[in-house]
Write an enzyme that holds these catalytic residues in place. Structure first.
Site, mmCIF file in Angstrom:
data_model
loop_
_atom_site.group_PDB
_atom_site.id
_atom_site.type_symbol
_atom_site.label_atom_id
_atom_site.label_comp_id
_atom_site.label_asym_id
_atom_site.label_seq_id
_atom_site.Cartn_x
_atom_site.Cartn_y
_atom_site.Cartn_z
ATOM 1 N N ASP A 189 40.058 0.443 -44.119
ATOM 2 C CA ASP A 189 41.074 0.130 -42.738
ATOM 3 C C ASP A 189 39.863 -0.554 -41.435
ATOM 4 O O ASP A 189 38.396 -0.296 -41.747
ATOM 5 C CB ASP A 189 41.790 1.145 -42.262
ATOM 6 N N HIS A 237 53.778 -6.237 -47.481
ATOM 7 C CA HIS A 237 55.542 -6.597 -46.864
ATOM 8 C C HIS A 237 54.755 -6.879 -45.334
ATOM 9 O O HIS A 237 55.425 -7.802 -44.405
ATOM 10 C CB HIS A 237 56.546 -5.567 -46.508
#
Length: 330
Positions: A189, A237
């Site tokens: 990340d 998404h």
């Protein structure tokens, strides 16, 4: 009427979390109406209606003249519990609920309302530390329970090294490595997120099992290698189709031969008519993101095949952040 008054339920629920009601009633504590009013510093008239509303929503139980947590509240709404969900409630109340008041503006302009694309690189940037702390607390809330559901539904015994792409606070690896003690994991990340992730990993006592790598899976040319399973949970998404397809290509390149990719999402049905949690999460993407949307299970199956994966299949389960996983093999 249920559609129209839905916000009554949410704001009652959010007020209870904001006031710390369920944490105050932890471990079986029961209070009278007057005791609750004093504890919460609210007027007795309001307390009467507030506790009745919480009981009607299944959040409290009443025995005689005393109120206590329902089993649902005791498990998910007491701070410090493994699957505490209050962080997500607070995030929605403070950040998303105000923005939804202008959802029509977002639909007309195709611009998010919770951040400014003209001044921030993405919704995940660290410009607002207080809001980012609330955001990652919310993501940990929803991810920890979803990870437990995935661990029940999919057997990770065949895997040894997991790469969690965009893994945020590390909720999935913490749950999976606790459940599957032979498994080690890496969270990829942004660097400022990894600092938070390392704190969560340390608190779980998994420093020797889970590590972090700072990077940007969109901008970096390649993902870290040496993993036999890659997880994309509630990631695709957030982005448009082109970004999603490019990320799947990177995942295939990075995976060991015979490795597996696991896409964990709220999946729309092939007709894109539901289920409601997936479709409404898509509406939330209008408010929150520039290019994100909730995709159908058939779209993910097609993307995986086009990226060169084989044996794509759907694994269904029920959780707060996902209703299934799309799985495929390199």
């Amino acid at each position: 009427m249920q559609l129209t008054s839905g916000f009554w339920s949410f704001k009652t629920f959010a007020a209870a979390v904001e006031l710390g009601l369920f944490t105050r009633l932890a471990d079986g504590r029961a209070v009278t109406l007057d005791e609750a009013a004093a504890d919460l510093d609210i007027h007795p008239r309001a307390a009467d209606m507030f506790l009745a509303a919480c009981a009607s929503l299944g959040l409290l139980e009443k025995d005689g003249g005393r109120y206590r947590n329902s089993p649902l509240a005791e498990e998910f709404l007491v701070e410090g519990r493994p699957h505490y969900f209050g962080g997500f409630v607070r995030f929605c109340d403070h950040r998303e609920y105000p923005a939804w008041h202008r959802v029509v503006d977002a639909m007309r302009t195709n611009r998010p309302l919770t951040w400014d694309p003209a001044t921030q690189d993405s919704v995940f940037a660290a410009e607002d530390p207080e809001m980012m702390e609330l955001f990652w607390e919310a993501m940990h809330s929803i991810s920890s329970f979803t990870a437990a559901a995935l661990a029940d539904a999919y057997d990770f015994k065949a895997h040894v090294r997991l790469l969690d792409v965009g893994g945020g606070s590390g909720a999935f690896p913490i749950e999976l490595c606790t459940r599957y003690t032979h498994l080690s994991a890496t969270v990829l990340d942004l660097p400022h997120v990894c600092e938070l992730t390392q704190e969560r990993i340390a608190a779980a006592g998994l420093d020797e099992v889970i590590d972090t790598v700072g990077g940007d899976f969109r901008a970096d040319a390649a993902l870290p290698r040496g993993y036999d399973v890659i997880l994309l949970s509630m990631i695709l998404h957030d982005w448009d189709e082109a970004t999603g397809r490019d990320l799947l290509r990177k995942c295939r390149d990075a995976l060991e031969p015979g490795g597996t990719i696991v896409i964990c999402e709220l999946l729309l049905n092939p007709e894109r008519t539901g289920p409601a949690p997936a479709a409404l999460m898509g509406m939330n993407m209008i408010v929150e993101l520039e290019g994100g949307r909730n995709y159908s299970e058939t779209e993910y199956l097609s993307w995986l095949s086009d990226a060169g994966f084989t044996q794509p299949r759907i694994l269904r389960f029920d959780a707060a952040g996902a209703n299934g996983a799309v799985i495929a093999t390199k």
